[in-house]
Motif scaffolding. Structure first.
Motif, PDB file in Angstrom:
ATOM      1  N   HIS A 314       8.321  -9.845  -1.510  1.00  0.00           N
ATOM      2  CA  HIS A 314       6.956  -9.946  -0.977  1.00  0.00           C
ATOM      3  C   HIS A 314       6.390  -8.536  -0.857  1.00  0.00           C
ATOM      4  CE1 HIS A 314       3.498 -11.432   1.062  1.00  0.00           C
ATOM      5  NE2 HIS A 314       3.811 -10.915   2.243  1.00  0.00           N
ATOM      6  N   PHE A 315       5.145  -8.363  -1.296  1.00  0.00           N
ATOM      7  CA  PHE A 315       4.505  -7.053  -1.246  1.00  0.00           C
ATOM      8  C   PHE A 315       3.149  -7.172  -0.540  1.00  0.00           C
ATOM      9  CE2 PHE A 315       6.879  -7.254  -5.349  1.00  0.00           C
ATOM     10  CZ  PHE A 315       7.910  -6.405  -4.991  1.00  0.00           C
ATOM     11  N   PRO A 316       3.121  -7.062   0.798  1.00  0.00           N
ATOM     12  CA  PRO A 316       1.836  -7.085   1.515  1.00  0.00           C
ATOM     13  C   PRO A 316       0.967  -5.917   1.039  1.00  0.00           C
ATOM     14  CG  PRO A 316       3.694  -7.280   3.025  1.00  0.00           C
ATOM     15  CD  PRO A 316       4.264  -6.893   1.708  1.00  0.00           C
ATOM     16  N   ILE A 389      -0.261   4.176  -1.990  1.00  0.00           N
ATOM     17  CA  ILE A 389       0.551   3.871  -3.169  1.00  0.00           C
ATOM     18  C   ILE A 389       2.005   3.578  -2.791  1.00  0.00           C
ATOM     19  CG2 ILE A 389       1.394   4.759  -5.379  1.00  0.00           C
ATOM     20  CD1 ILE A 389      -1.093   6.627  -5.369  1.00  0.00           C
ATOM     21  N   GLY A 390       2.523   2.495  -3.335  1.00  0.00           N
ATOM     22  CA  GLY A 390       3.943   2.190  -3.270  1.00  0.00           C
ATOM     23  C   GLY A 390       4.528   2.311  -4.661  1.00  0.00           C
ATOM     24  N   TYR A 391       5.629   3.055  -4.793  1.00  0.00           N
ATOM     25  CA  TYR A 391       6.161   3.389  -6.118  1.00  0.00           C
ATOM     26  C   TYR A 391       7.637   3.028  -6.209  1.00  0.00           C
ATOM     27  CZ  TYR A 391       7.764   6.528  -9.927  1.00  0.00           C
ATOM     28  OH  TYR A 391       8.334   7.061 -11.072  1.00  0.00           O
ATOM     29  N   ALA A 459       1.329  -1.284   0.794  1.00  0.00           N
ATOM     30  CA  ALA A 459       0.618  -0.489  -0.214  1.00  0.00           C
ATOM     31  C   ALA A 459      -0.462  -1.343  -0.869  1.00  0.00           C
ATOM     32  CB  ALA A 459       1.600   0.015  -1.264  1.00  0.00           C
ATOM     33  N   ASN A 460      -1.659  -0.770  -1.024  1.00  0.00           N
ATOM     34  CA  ASN A 460      -2.703  -1.492  -1.758  1.00  0.00           C
ATOM     35  C   ASN A 460      -2.694  -1.137  -3.239  1.00  0.00           C
ATOM     36  OD1 ASN A 460      -3.931   1.045  -1.687  1.00  0.00           O
ATOM     37  ND2 ASN A 460      -5.321   0.493  -0.014  1.00  0.00           N
ATOM     38  N   VAL A 461      -1.786  -0.229  -3.637  1.00  0.00           N
ATOM     39  CA  VAL A 461      -1.531   0.069  -5.051  1.00  0.00           C
ATOM     40  C   VAL A 461      -0.020   0.085  -5.257  1.00  0.00           C
ATOM     41  CG1 VAL A 461      -1.802   1.697  -6.953  1.00  0.00           C
ATOM     42  CG2 VAL A 461      -3.608   1.503  -5.229  1.00  0.00           C
ATOM     43  N   LEU A 462       0.459  -0.733  -6.188  1.00  0.00           N
ATOM     44  CA  LEU A 462       1.873  -0.725  -6.541  1.00  0.00           C
ATOM     45  C   LEU A 462       2.036  -0.136  -7.939  1.00  0.00           C
ATOM     46  CD1 LEU A 462       3.494  -4.158  -5.548  1.00  0.00           C
ATOM     47  CD2 LEU A 462       3.854  -1.913  -4.491  1.00  0.00           C
ATOM     48  N   ILE A 463       2.979   0.793  -8.080  1.00  0.00           N
ATOM     49  CA  ILE A 463       3.341   1.335  -9.389  1.00  0.00           C
ATOM     50  C   ILE A 463       4.821   1.032  -9.592  1.00  0.00           C
ATOM     51  CG2 ILE A 463       3.501   3.374 -10.848  1.00  0.00           C
ATOM     52  CD1 ILE A 463       1.265   4.635  -9.259  1.00  0.00           C
ATOM     53  N   LEU A 464       5.119   0.191 -10.560  1.00  0.00           N
ATOM     54  CA  LEU A 464       6.493  -0.228 -10.830  1.00  0.00           C
ATOM     55  C   LEU A 464       6.869   0.173 -12.253  1.00  0.00           C
ATOM     56  CD1 LEU A 464       6.413  -3.871  -9.355  1.00  0.00           C
ATOM     57  CD2 LEU A 464       6.832  -1.705  -8.166  1.00  0.00           C
ATOM     58  N   TYR A 486       0.506 -10.873  -5.146  1.00  0.00           N
ATOM     59  CA  TYR A 486       0.093  -9.568  -4.612  1.00  0.00           C
ATOM     60  C   TYR A 486      -1.425  -9.412  -4.710  1.00  0.00           C
ATOM     61  CZ  TYR A 486      -0.211  -4.457  -4.216  1.00  0.00           C
ATOM     62  OH  TYR A 486      -0.536  -3.170  -3.845  1.00  0.00           O
ATOM     63  N   GLN A 487      -2.050  -8.972  -3.626  1.00  0.00           N
ATOM     64  CA  GLN A 487      -3.508  -8.895  -3.564  1.00  0.00           C
ATOM     65  C   GLN A 487      -4.054  -7.504  -3.903  1.00  0.00           C
ATOM     66  OE1 GLN A 487      -5.432 -11.763  -2.920  1.00  0.00           O
ATOM     67  NE2 GLN A 487      -3.365 -12.582  -3.278  1.00  0.00           N
ATOM     68  N   GLY A 488      -3.168  -6.528  -4.080  1.00  0.00           N
ATOM     69  CA  GLY A 488      -3.626  -5.173  -4.368  1.00  0.00           C
ATOM     70  C   GLY A 488      -3.709  -4.900  -5.864  1.00  0.00           C
ATOM     71  N   THR A 489      -3.733  -3.624  -6.204  1.00  0.00           N
ATOM     72  CA  THR A 489      -3.813  -3.161  -7.594  1.00  0.00           C
ATOM     73  C   THR A 489      -2.404  -2.861  -8.091  1.00  0.00           C
ATOM     74  OG1 THR A 489      -5.963  -2.162  -7.152  1.00  0.00           O
ATOM     75  CG2 THR A 489      -4.786  -1.400  -9.119  1.00  0.00           C
ATOM     76  N   LEU A 490      -2.076  -3.339  -9.289  1.00  0.00           N
ATOM     77  CA  LEU A 490      -0.747  -3.159  -9.856  1.00  0.00           C
ATOM     78  C   LEU A 490      -0.829  -2.342 -11.140  1.00  0.00           C
ATOM     79  CD1 LEU A 490       2.330  -3.839 -10.089  1.00  0.00           C
ATOM     80  CD2 LEU A 490       1.633  -5.890 -11.367  1.00  0.00           C
ATOM     81  N   ILE A 491      -0.025  -1.297 -11.220  1.00  0.00           N
ATOM     82  CA  ILE A 491       0.184  -0.548 -12.469  1.00  0.00           C
ATOM     83  C   ILE A 491       1.655  -0.712 -12.819  1.00  0.00           C
ATOM     84  CG2 ILE A 491       0.130   1.706 -13.599  1.00  0.00           C
ATOM     85  CD1 ILE A 491      -2.109   2.505 -11.673  1.00  0.00           C
TER      86      ILE A 491
END
Length: 513
Positions: A314-316, A389-391, A459-464, A486-491
């Protein structure tokens, strides 16, 4: 004919039993897959079969006349060696014969005529053998394998130390394929391969005239190449005499039958125990009760089917970001020289974008540049102020002497013991695994540990970066569901098309053109 056999293998890491009374036989020409959840012991088994590890007990026997090749993508290689020298080592015996032939011709040229003929005959015989074994096509074969794995021939001039992690892994795989061993032990061969080159590997393995045992979480590869499946189940190895689709159906059927047999036996045991309790003290029925007690003591118990590991990724997303999350303008990435043409694009709030491209093209370099881990060569990028950002890095080193529990506890010092264990359990890391040294975890378990750090980042931006590498099928499905929610932005950086096409809105492909 059996190439390799392991019988009654027992092996444990500390208190954790990996294999108990495990058996496996591999036959000439067998195209087999080795499957099982992350942490079940697949890589350990390959190392046991390759004699890099010794079993605590049991027998491993190899046909002495046959060659076994093992894929270790992290093998130590002299960094000063050239790629060409390293790959040509696969033909070391042929190059030695060539040197011997040339020495004989040189000796003949300096020998009196009466002895020359004997030397010429010996040299010619070696030359015929080299022709028969296609020695003079070696350069072409090396080029074919390199091309299939997405590497240009100019890499031959490079030194090992100049290679990226992905290029190095593919060079190791290339050498193994060139050696044409009688049995290949392949541990995650699709790691670091793009979709195009996975297709090439699928065909190569399907056409391979000798035997292999492959570990992979790339389901399409297994469906294409596996004719037999060996599954790690409850510390044992079960052989399924069919392809991967047969394995999935048969495993589900067997599991259902075991569950029914277990439940039926438990009901029988309960009824019998109740009868014994009621009748053991009565004179008229005591004999019957004692007889049933002896029967229960001798009863072979049906083992309860192990529960399949559950994942609750889960990624809030936390607070809402602005409209233009990332703006890239004429950005040049690379080290001393640019890797790709200047980059221009905008990632908007809530978009899910995947970055693709050939290995070594600069996908991870781009990520590290916009995270300011690497300097850009030119141009600019701008994150909106509200971006949090969450990375999750592809191969970020974790402290090997820590346990997962101490690692999370250090990252989130305010967490209670229960909160730490709940977080780990949600990511498929059970109590036993939580107490093990991180250095003993499998690649999939390490990926899950890295992902667990993101759960409370909001994080409202996830970079995986390549998050599906090493993940088993159920973990991938859980990751897909979490990213879909996930409701944020994903890269996302990924080479696994079947995964990113389900998750992402659009694709950005890095090229040199």
């Amino acid at each position: 004919m059996s190439l390799l056999e392991a019988k009654d293998i027992h092996f444990a890491f500390g208190d954790k039993t990996i294999f108990a009374a495990a058996d496996i036989r591999l036959f000439e020409g067998e195209h087999a897959a080795l499957v099982g959840p992350n942490g079940s012991g697949k890589t350990t088994l390959l190392k046991l079969l390759n004699r890099e590890l010794k079993p605590d007990s049991g027998l491993i026997r190899k046909n002495g006349k046959k060659r076994v090749g093992y894929l270790d993508q992290y093998a130590e290689i002299d960094p000063a060696r050239s790629v060409e020298d390293y790959l040509e080592e696969a033909y070391a015996d042929l190059f030695a014969k060539e040197r011997r032939m040339e020495a004989l011709y040189e000796e003949a040229a300096q020998t009196e005529p009466t002895k020359q003929e004997r030397l010429f005959v010996r040299a010619a015989a070696i030359g015929d053998e080299l022709v028969e074994k296609n020695f003079y096509g070696v350069k072409s074969e090396i080029g074919r394998i390199l091309g299939g794995l997405g590497l240009a021939s100019d890499i031959l001039e490079m030194r090992i130390r100049q290679l990226s992690a992905g290029m190095r892994a593919r060079i190791i795989l290339a050498k193994l394929l060139l050696e044409e061993a009688d049995l290949l032990l392949l541990d995650e061969p699709t790691n670091f391969l793009d979709a195009e080159h996975i297709e090439w590997l699928k065909k190569f393995l399907a056409d391979y005239p000798k035997a292999f045992l492959v570990v992979s979480h790339h389901e399409d590869l297994l469906r294409s190449v596996a004719q037999t499946v060996h599954a790690v189940e409850n510390t044992r190895l079960v052989r399924y005499k069919g392809d991967f689709s047969y394995y999935l159906a048969e495993r589900a059927l067997r599991r259902s039958q075991r569950e029914k047999a277990y439940e039926s036996q438990q009901k029988f045991i309960k009824r019998t125990e109740e009868f014994i309790e009621k009748n053991i003290a009565r004179e008229k029925t005591a004999k019957r009760a004692k007889s049933r007690r002896r029967m229960l003591q001798k009863l072979e118990r049906v083992q309860r089917p192990s529960k399949e590991r559950a994942y609750r990724f889960h990624f809030p997303s936390g607070r809402r970001a602005g409209e233009k999350v990332l703006v890239v303008e004429d950005l040049v990435i690379g080290y001393e020289e640019p890797l790709v043409e200047p980059l221009n694009w905008t990632v908007k709030r809530g978009e899910k974008v995947v970055i693709t491209g050939e290995n070594g093209i600069g996908k991870t370099t781009f990520v590290r540049t916009v995270l300011e881990e690497l300097p850009s060569l030119a141009g600019s990028f701008t994150w909106i102020d509200s971006a949090h950002i969450g990375y999750c890095a592809q191969e970020k080193a974790l402290p090997g002497n820590h346990t997962p529990f101490t690692f999370i506890r250090e990252h989130y010092p305010a967490f209670t013991r229960k909160e730490v264990m709940d977080l780990l359990a949600a990511h498929g890391i059970d109590r036993e695994m939580a107490r093990r040294k991180i250095a003993t975890l499998s690649g999939g378990e390490l990926t899950k540990l890295r992902l667990s750090l993101l759960r409370h980042e909001k994080a409202n931006v996830l970079i995986l970066d390549e998050p599906t590498n090493h993940l088993d099928f159920k973990a991938k499905e859980a990751l897909f569901e979490a990213l879909a929610d996930y409701q944020g932005t994903l890269i996302l950086v990924s080479h696994e098309k079947a995964f990113y096409e389900k998750v992402c809105d659009y694709e950005i492909t890095l090229t040199t053109e």
